[in-house]
Write a protein that holds these residues in place. Structure first.
Motif, PDB file in Angstrom:
ATOM      1  N   GLY A   1       0.953  -1.245   0.116  1.00  0.00           N
ATOM      2  CA  GLY A   1      -0.102  -0.044   0.031  1.00  0.00           C
ATOM      3  C   GLY A   1       0.838   1.154   0.009  1.00  0.00           C
ATOM      4  N   LEU A   2       0.193   2.401   0.571  1.00  0.00           N
ATOM      5  CA  LEU A   2       0.907   3.537   0.769  1.00  0.00           C
ATOM      6  C   LEU A   2       1.365   3.694   2.429  1.00  0.00           C
ATOM      7  CD1 LEU A   2      -0.960   6.074  -1.298  1.00  0.00           C
ATOM      8  CD2 LEU A   2       0.997   4.591  -2.098  1.00  0.00           C
ATOM      9  N   ASN A   3       2.044   4.437   2.726  1.00  0.00           N
ATOM     10  CA  ASN A   3       2.288   4.897   4.053  1.00  0.00           C
ATOM     11  C   ASN A   3       1.069   5.087   4.922  1.00  0.00           C
ATOM     12  OD1 ASN A   3       3.317   7.166   6.257  1.00  0.00           O
ATOM     13  ND2 ASN A   3       4.117   5.110   6.473  1.00  0.00           N
ATOM     14  N   HIS A   4       0.790   4.569   5.843  1.00  0.00           N
ATOM     15  CA  HIS A   4      -0.551   4.454   6.695  1.00  0.00           C
ATOM     16  C   HIS A   4      -1.738   4.002   5.951  1.00  0.00           C
ATOM     17  CE1 HIS A   4       1.364   7.239  10.065  1.00  0.00           C
ATOM     18  NE2 HIS A   4       2.007   5.927   9.977  1.00  0.00           N
TER      19      HIS A   4
ATOM     20  N   THR B   1       6.211  -1.827  -9.404  1.00  0.00           N
ATOM     21  CA  THR B   1       5.592  -3.027  -8.286  1.00  0.00           C
ATOM     22  C   THR B   1       4.325  -2.910  -8.508  1.00  0.00           C
ATOM     23  OG1 THR B   1       7.733  -2.493  -7.159  1.00  0.00           O
ATOM     24  CG2 THR B   1       5.834  -3.679  -6.022  1.00  0.00           C
ATOM     25  N   LEU B   2       3.578  -1.854  -8.369  1.00  0.00           N
ATOM     26  CA  LEU B   2       1.973  -1.643  -8.402  1.00  0.00           C
ATOM     27  C   LEU B   2       1.630  -1.103  -9.730  1.00  0.00           C
ATOM     28  CD1 LEU B   2       0.954  -0.423  -4.817  1.00  0.00           C
ATOM     29  CD2 LEU B   2       0.865  -2.666  -5.772  1.00  0.00           C
ATOM     30  N   ALA B   3       0.931  -1.644 -10.632  1.00  0.00           N
ATOM     31  CA  ALA B   3       0.668  -1.098 -11.822  1.00  0.00           C
ATOM     32  C   ALA B   3      -0.256  -0.212 -12.006  1.00  0.00           C
ATOM     33  CB  ALA B   3       0.027  -2.365 -12.692  1.00  0.00           C
ATOM     34  N   VAL B   4      -1.087   0.000 -10.706  1.00  0.00           N
ATOM     35  CA  VAL B   4      -1.827   1.295 -10.678  1.00  0.00           C
ATOM     36  C   VAL B   4      -1.199   2.523 -10.487  1.00  0.00           C
ATOM     37  CG1 VAL B   4      -2.235   1.143  -8.142  1.00  0.00           C
ATOM     38  CG2 VAL B   4      -4.254   1.851  -9.400  1.00  0.00           C
ATOM     39  N   LEU B   5       0.149   2.543 -10.112  1.00  0.00           N
ATOM     40  CA  LEU B   5       0.799   3.920  -9.844  1.00  0.00           C
ATOM     41  C   LEU B   5       1.996   3.892 -10.893  1.00  0.00           C
ATOM     42  CD1 LEU B   5       0.897   3.932  -5.996  1.00  0.00           C
ATOM     43  CD2 LEU B   5      -0.900   4.915  -7.551  1.00  0.00           C
ATOM     44  N   ASP B   6       2.360   5.170 -11.169  1.00  0.00           N
ATOM     45  CA  ASP B   6       3.579   5.118 -12.084  1.00  0.00           C
ATOM     46  C   ASP B   6       5.020   4.954 -11.141  1.00  0.00           C
ATOM     47  OD1 ASP B   6       4.904   7.736 -10.759  1.00  0.00           O
ATOM     48  OD2 ASP B   6       3.159   8.345 -11.410  1.00  0.00           O
ATOM     49  N   ALA B   7       6.285   4.676 -12.038  1.00  0.00           N
ATOM     50  CA  ALA B   7       7.255   4.286 -11.226  1.00  0.00           C
ATOM     51  C   ALA B   7       7.905   5.168 -10.494  1.00  0.00           C
ATOM     52  CB  ALA B   7       8.292   4.026 -12.377  1.00  0.00           C
ATOM     53  N   GLN B   8       7.582   6.316 -10.277  1.00  0.00           N
ATOM     54  CA  GLN B   8       8.036   7.415  -9.327  1.00  0.00           C
ATOM     55  C   GLN B   8       7.538   7.309  -7.897  1.00  0.00           C
ATOM     56  OE1 GLN B   8      11.192   8.543 -10.177  1.00  0.00           O
ATOM     57  NE2 GLN B   8      10.739   7.285 -12.225  1.00  0.00           N
ATOM     58  N   ALA B   9       6.216   6.848  -8.125  1.00  0.00           N
ATOM     59  CA  ALA B   9       5.244   7.039  -6.722  1.00  0.00           C
ATOM     60  C   ALA B   9       6.018   6.319  -5.599  1.00  0.00           C
ATOM     61  CB  ALA B   9       3.997   6.355  -7.219  1.00  0.00           C
ATOM     62  N   VAL B  10       5.981   6.800  -4.481  1.00  0.00           N
ATOM     63  CA  VAL B  10       6.626   6.087  -3.249  1.00  0.00           C
ATOM     64  C   VAL B  10       5.655   5.275  -2.766  1.00  0.00           C
ATOM     65  CG1 VAL B  10       7.309   6.432  -0.915  1.00  0.00           C
ATOM     66  CG2 VAL B  10       8.600   7.557  -2.859  1.00  0.00           C
TER      67      VAL B  10
ATOM     68  N   ALA C   1      -9.021  -1.484  -2.774  1.00  0.00           N
ATOM     69  CA  ALA C   1      -7.541  -0.940  -2.290  1.00  0.00           C
ATOM     70  C   ALA C   1      -7.024  -0.207  -3.341  1.00  0.00           C
ATOM     71  CB  ALA C   1      -6.912  -2.081  -1.641  1.00  0.00           C
ATOM     72  N   ALA C   2      -6.921  -0.652  -4.592  1.00  0.00           N
ATOM     73  CA  ALA C   2      -6.341  -0.043  -5.624  1.00  0.00           C
ATOM     74  C   ALA C   2      -6.914   1.509  -6.110  1.00  0.00           C
ATOM     75  CB  ALA C   2      -6.423  -0.776  -6.962  1.00  0.00           C
ATOM     76  N   GLY C   3      -8.235   1.432  -5.750  1.00  0.00           N
ATOM     77  CA  GLY C   3      -8.947   2.733  -5.886  1.00  0.00           C
ATOM     78  C   GLY C   3      -8.537   3.903  -4.589  1.00  0.00           C
ATOM     79  N   LEU C   4      -8.484   3.377  -3.483  1.00  0.00           N
ATOM     80  CA  LEU C   4      -8.182   4.156  -2.516  1.00  0.00           C
ATOM     81  C   LEU C   4      -6.752   4.517  -2.451  1.00  0.00           C
ATOM     82  CD1 LEU C   4      -9.342   5.379   0.094  1.00  0.00           C
ATOM     83  CD2 LEU C   4      -8.639   3.194   1.224  1.00  0.00           C
ATOM     84  N   VAL C   5      -5.875   3.735  -2.872  1.00  0.00           N
ATOM     85  CA  VAL C   5      -4.378   4.171  -3.100  1.00  0.00           C
ATOM     86  C   VAL C   5      -4.095   5.096  -4.182  1.00  0.00           C
ATOM     87  CG1 VAL C   5      -2.153   3.209  -4.140  1.00  0.00           C
ATOM     88  CG2 VAL C   5      -3.264   2.015  -2.105  1.00  0.00           C
ATOM     89  N   ALA C   6      -4.760   4.819  -5.193  1.00  0.00           N
ATOM     90  CA  ALA C   6      -4.777   5.912  -6.741  1.00  0.00           C
ATOM     91  C   ALA C   6      -5.389   7.120  -6.098  1.00  0.00           C
ATOM     92  CB  ALA C   6      -5.362   5.176  -7.669  1.00  0.00           C
TER      93      ALA C   6
END
Length: 448
Positions: free
Chosen positions: A192-195, A353-362, A386-391
């Motif tokens: 996921g993302l932090n928190h 790693t996560l296809a829903v985000l670009d390469a530079q996204a932490v 989860a992908a929707g919330l992360v994006a």
């Protein structure tokens, strides 16, 4: 090896120093430079560290300075643990948001956005100083919002900045114990993302034991997240969320609990920490004993409003143990400095790693760590919810970064308005104006 801690007057610095004292390996840290803008806080923490070091004749030498360039120059590792605006700023973040009926937590929702907007310009300046004065140094970012600040600094430092958080570590340890597994050897499938992450599996000997946990109501009730979210919701998700997702899944209840509380978390910590530093100014105050007492109270009251909203009561003794972010930091440094291969859950650039985000996204995922840094491991795709919330939250972070770079109020309003926990563009506009009135550090937002 030389370590610099920015925010060296911070209350949790003795945790890091304690981990360094326990490190007996070759190439360990021999000098720690504490940097802070507050001389009284620096002095207080230095006194605590001096008492910690008293029983260790070869303890790392501690140097204090208020000069940032002096602190950074020649460092092998730089820990960034700053708090722009202090705890007064955190309390204001919560107060302004709750007045609009939305969450103001320091890393989630409106409060996290406000904190990010005033922190990113400072963090970017630090990143440029490190790049110029210690180009071979690795930056380990503790500064919240950790994922957002790490992504900002990565625009200058690339993969030489790595964010850490103890929430996934603590979650994995509690789930492992509930299953009777060894947290040190279990593989934690976390992403996921932090928190904003989910523990989706815990493998022991190649077998995923999480389904066994989800089927056992008593086992789920034995640890904090199980009680916080409830067994039915965890079974629906098929995963155990990071505790901070309680703000999303039970937002109405949490906002009400915060509004009804005697004081917010930020206001409590502002008063508590002020008391600690004031006590440390008095002659004869025992530094380490005073720090331990204050830490125990801090840990016992962590996420109290969320537990009130969930009706879970006081924290269990096992839950009071911190996630051990200082141990994560030490393991990360050792892996890079000594090429001691390890796997840690870290905040790093996505790199596909996560296809829903670009390469530079932490993102926050398990990483293989060696002398060349941290490398995210391959993980299964997130489910749509989860992908929707992360994006969605990543889109908010990008608007925060755009506002910090351009000084655009429109981008700042967009960041607030797009957040899942802010329910109106009108509220977003009022939030920005409320925060600008509270924080001199947002005066740079001058463009339309």
């Amino acid at each position: 090896m030389k370590l610099t801690i920015l925010g060296g007057g911070g209350f949790r610095v003795p945790l890091v120093y304690g981990a360094l004292l326990a490190d007996r390996g070759e190439g360990r840290v021999t000098r720690v430079t504490l940097h802070d803008v507050d001389a009284d806080r620096l002095d207080a923490v230095a006194r605590v560290l001096a008492e910690q070091a008293a029983a260790h004749p070869d303890a790392p030498r501690v140097v204090v300075t208020r000069d940032l360039d002096e602190a950074v120059r020649g460092a092998d590792f730089v820990f960034s643990a700053i708090r722009v605006g202090g705890l007064e700023g955190r309390a204001a973040d919560e107060r302004v948001a709750l007045a609009e009926g939305v969450l103001g937590q320091e890393t989630v929702g409106a409060g996290g956005i406000a904190y990010g907007l005033r922190t990113i310009p400072v963090a970017m300046d630090i990143a440029r100083r490190v790049a110029g004065l210690a180009p071979d140094a690795w930056v380990i970012n503790f500064t919240n919002p950790a994922g957002l600040v790490t992504e900002a600094m990565s625009r200058v430092l690339g993969d030489r900045v790595i964010g850490i958080c103890d929430s996934p570590v603590g979650l994995g340890r509690r789930v492992a114990r509930a299953l009777g597994a060894d947290p040190a050897t279990a593989w934690i499938d976390y992403v996921g993302l932090n928190h904003l992450g989910w523990l989706r599996g815990l493998r022991v000997g190649g077998r995923d034991e999480l389904p066994r946990l989800l089927a056992d109501t008593d086992a789920l009730g034995s640890f904090e997240e199980g009680r916080l979210f409830g067994p039915d919701w965890l079974r629906s998700l098929g995963a155990v969320p990071n505790e901070y997702l309680h703000y999303y899944y039970f937002n109405r209840e949490t906002v009400r609990a915060y509004q009804e509380a005697k004081q917010t978390r930020g206001a409590f910590l502002r008063t508590q920490q002020a008391g600690f530093y004031e006590e440390m100014r008095r002659p004869g105050t025992p530094p380490l004993e005073t720090w331990h007492r204050t830490l125990a109270e801090r840990e016992a009251t962590y996420m109290a409003a969320n537990r009130e909203a969930a009706g879970t009561g006081e924290r269990d003794e096992d839950d009071l143990e911190s996630g051990g972010y200082e141990k994560v930091a030490l393991a990360l440094m050792r892996a890079i400095a000594r090429d001691e291969h390890t796997t840690l859950i870290l905040n790093v650039r996505n790199q596909g790693t996560l296809a829903v985000l670009d390469a530079q996204a932490v993102i926050e995922v398990p990483c293989f760590v060696d002398v060349n840094g941290a490398h995210p491991v391959t993980v299964d795709p997130l489910p749509y919810h989860a992908a929707g919330l992360v994006a969605s939250v990543k889109a908010v972070e990008r608007e925060v970064l755009a506002a910090a770079e351009s000084g655009s109020r429109a981008s700042a309003v967009k960041a607030f308005a797009l957040h899942p926990l802010v329910d109106s563009v009108s509220v977003a506009r009022r939030l920005l104006e409320g925060y600008r009135a509270e924080h001199p550090g947002l005066a740079y937002l001058t463009r339309p």
